[in-house]
Design a protein around this motif. Structure first.
Motif, PDB file in Angstrom:
ATOM      1  N   UNK A  34     -22.807  15.091 -31.891  1.00  0.00           N
ATOM      2  CA  UNK A  34     -21.872  15.589 -30.882  1.00  0.00           C
ATOM      3  C   UNK A  34     -20.806  14.522 -30.413  1.00  0.00           C
ATOM      4  N   UNK A  35     -21.569  13.270 -30.339  1.00  0.00           N
ATOM      5  CA  UNK A  35     -20.636  12.072 -29.913  1.00  0.00           C
ATOM      6  C   UNK A  35     -19.606  11.755 -30.886  1.00  0.00           C
ATOM      7  N   UNK A  36     -20.053  11.737 -32.191  1.00  0.00           N
ATOM      8  CA  UNK A  36     -18.969  11.774 -33.287  1.00  0.00           C
ATOM      9  C   UNK A  36     -17.830  12.805 -33.109  1.00  0.00           C
ATOM     10  N   UNK A  37     -18.292  14.054 -32.908  1.00  0.00           N
ATOM     11  CA  UNK A  37     -17.283  14.952 -32.902  1.00  0.00           C
ATOM     12  C   UNK A  37     -16.274  14.834 -31.643  1.00  0.00           C
ATOM     13  N   UNK A  38     -16.932  14.078 -30.535  1.00  0.00           N
ATOM     14  CA  UNK A  38     -16.000  13.911 -29.312  1.00  0.00           C
ATOM     15  C   UNK A  38     -14.892  12.930 -29.735  1.00  0.00           C
ATOM     16  N   UNK A  39     -15.287  11.757 -30.484  1.00  0.00           N
ATOM     17  CA  UNK A  39     -14.476  10.684 -31.102  1.00  0.00           C
ATOM     18  C   UNK A  39     -13.390  11.281 -31.860  1.00  0.00           C
TER      19      UNK A  39
ATOM     20  N   UNK B  47     -21.620   8.649 -42.944  1.00  0.00           N
ATOM     21  CA  UNK B  47     -21.126   9.836 -43.811  1.00  0.00           C
ATOM     22  C   UNK B  47     -21.628  11.162 -43.655  1.00  0.00           C
ATOM     23  N   UNK B  48     -22.916  11.161 -43.489  1.00  0.00           N
ATOM     24  CA  UNK B  48     -23.644  12.510 -43.162  1.00  0.00           C
ATOM     25  C   UNK B  48     -23.092  13.152 -41.977  1.00  0.00           C
ATOM     26  N   UNK B  49     -23.203  12.328 -41.015  1.00  0.00           N
ATOM     27  CA  UNK B  49     -22.870  12.553 -39.673  1.00  0.00           C
ATOM     28  C   UNK B  49     -21.580  13.181 -39.756  1.00  0.00           C
ATOM     29  N   UNK B  50     -20.486  12.308 -40.369  1.00  0.00           N
ATOM     30  CA  UNK B  50     -19.215  12.793 -40.428  1.00  0.00           C
ATOM     31  C   UNK B  50     -19.113  14.138 -40.891  1.00  0.00           C
TER      32      UNK B  50
ATOM     33  N   UNK C  99     -14.271   7.947 -46.015  1.00  0.00           N
ATOM     34  CA  UNK C  99     -14.656   6.771 -45.897  1.00  0.00           C
ATOM     35  C   UNK C  99     -13.908   5.798 -44.923  1.00  0.00           C
ATOM     36  N   UNK C 100     -12.483   6.238 -44.780  1.00  0.00           N
ATOM     37  CA  UNK C 100     -11.755   5.757 -43.505  1.00  0.00           C
ATOM     38  C   UNK C 100     -12.091   6.280 -42.363  1.00  0.00           C
ATOM     39  N   UNK C 101     -12.593   7.563 -42.298  1.00  0.00           N
ATOM     40  CA  UNK C 101     -12.989   8.262 -41.042  1.00  0.00           C
ATOM     41  C   UNK C 101     -14.152   7.512 -40.472  1.00  0.00           C
ATOM     42  N   UNK C 102     -15.254   7.591 -41.322  1.00  0.00           N
ATOM     43  CA  UNK C 102     -16.331   6.709 -40.904  1.00  0.00           C
ATOM     44  C   UNK C 102     -16.075   5.492 -40.397  1.00  0.00           C
ATOM     45  N   UNK C 103     -15.361   4.629 -40.770  1.00  0.00           N
ATOM     46  CA  UNK C 103     -15.034   3.345 -40.271  1.00  0.00           C
ATOM     47  C   UNK C 103     -14.256   3.414 -39.040  1.00  0.00           C
ATOM     48  N   UNK C 104     -13.357   4.404 -38.851  1.00  0.00           N
ATOM     49  CA  UNK C 104     -12.551   4.784 -37.913  1.00  0.00           C
ATOM     50  C   UNK C 104     -13.334   5.386 -36.448  1.00  0.00           C
ATOM     51  N   UNK C 105     -14.406   5.879 -36.939  1.00  0.00           N
ATOM     52  CA  UNK C 105     -15.216   6.757 -35.867  1.00  0.00           C
ATOM     53  C   UNK C 105     -16.581   5.879 -35.591  1.00  0.00           C
ATOM     54  N   UNK C 106     -16.847   4.956 -36.672  1.00  0.00           N
ATOM     55  CA  UNK C 106     -18.162   4.216 -36.435  1.00  0.00           C
ATOM     56  C   UNK C 106     -19.342   5.216 -36.343  1.00  0.00           C
TER      57      UNK C 106
END
Length: 234
Positions: A8-13, A43-46, A33-40
């Protein structure tokens, strides 16, 4: 619960980033990969977040191409006599299309064989349609070759309706129209650039002459997020 909260927190970001960037419809998202870095995030959560948004038809993916912002749905009236190109332009979209195969069918799907079982030969024409540089549907058309000899030679880049009217003097009408959600066949998934067994909408049309003889059957496989079916001439 903690894992769910992390998603949920990742989705909010991610939602905040989408709002800030205001990407246009059809725009490509950064790589995972870029989104994982951007959203901290991991990969599985993203992936969970991306799948949630895909289910909501807010984004879509194409194999080996990445994720994209979903354009508005194409408003499709399957009973309309207007062509796909004309309707797309009317809705402010950029249409594209192409044929893949035009030949005598070597075999027929079971639902087609029930209707053409007594026919000596059937033409098979396959192709695709796109909107704004993205393919949105794959189609197969089966045509009674005995009733319309040399149909595929006359087709070229013309519409089916134009060939029927100008070459055979026929203004076909719909005898059957059906819609159903399906797992799209392998060849349709490959052409549309989606994962095997992706969900789509199958539109089946049986076109007939004035004396109710079915001479053309169309199977259209649409990407689920790309189309809204509206019949407004009841």
């Amino acid at each position: 619960m903690e894992a769910t909260n992390y998603v949920d927190a990742t989705r909010e970001r991610f939602e905040a980033w989408l709002l800030k960037t205001n990407l246009p419809a059809g725009a490509k998202l950064p790589s995972e990969r870029e989104l994982c870095e951007l959203l901290d995030t991991k990969r599985m959560t993203l992936r969970q977040v991306l799948i949630e948004l895909e289910v909501e038809s807010r984004i879509f993916r194409k194999n080996r191409s990445g994720w994209f912002i979903t354009p508005s749905r194409f408003m499709y009236n399957p009973k309309s006599l207007s062509s796909f190109n004309a309707e797309a332009i009317k809705q402010g979209r950029q249409p594209s299309w192409g044929y893949l195969e035009q030949d005598l069918a070597q075999s027929l799907p079971s639902e087609i064989e029930q209707i053409y079982s007594l026919e000596k030969s059937t033409y098979k024409v396959t192709g695709w349609g796109g909107l704004d540089k993205h393919k949105v549907f794959y189609h197969e058309s089966y045509i009674d070759a005995n009733f319309a000899p040399d149909f595929i030679k006359k087709l070229k880049s013309q519409s089916f309706a134009k060939v029927w009217e100008e070459e055979y003097g026929q203004a076909l009408t719909l005898k059957k129209l059906s819609f159903k959600p399906v797992n799209m066949p392998v060849f349709a998934c490959k052409e549309l650039g989606v994962a095997p067994n992706s969900f789509g909408i199958l539109i089946e049309k049986h076109r007939a002459t004035n004396d109710k003889k079915v001479v053309q059957i169309d199977l259209e496989y649409w990407r689920f997020e790309s189309v809204e079916l509206v019949i407004d001439d009841l």
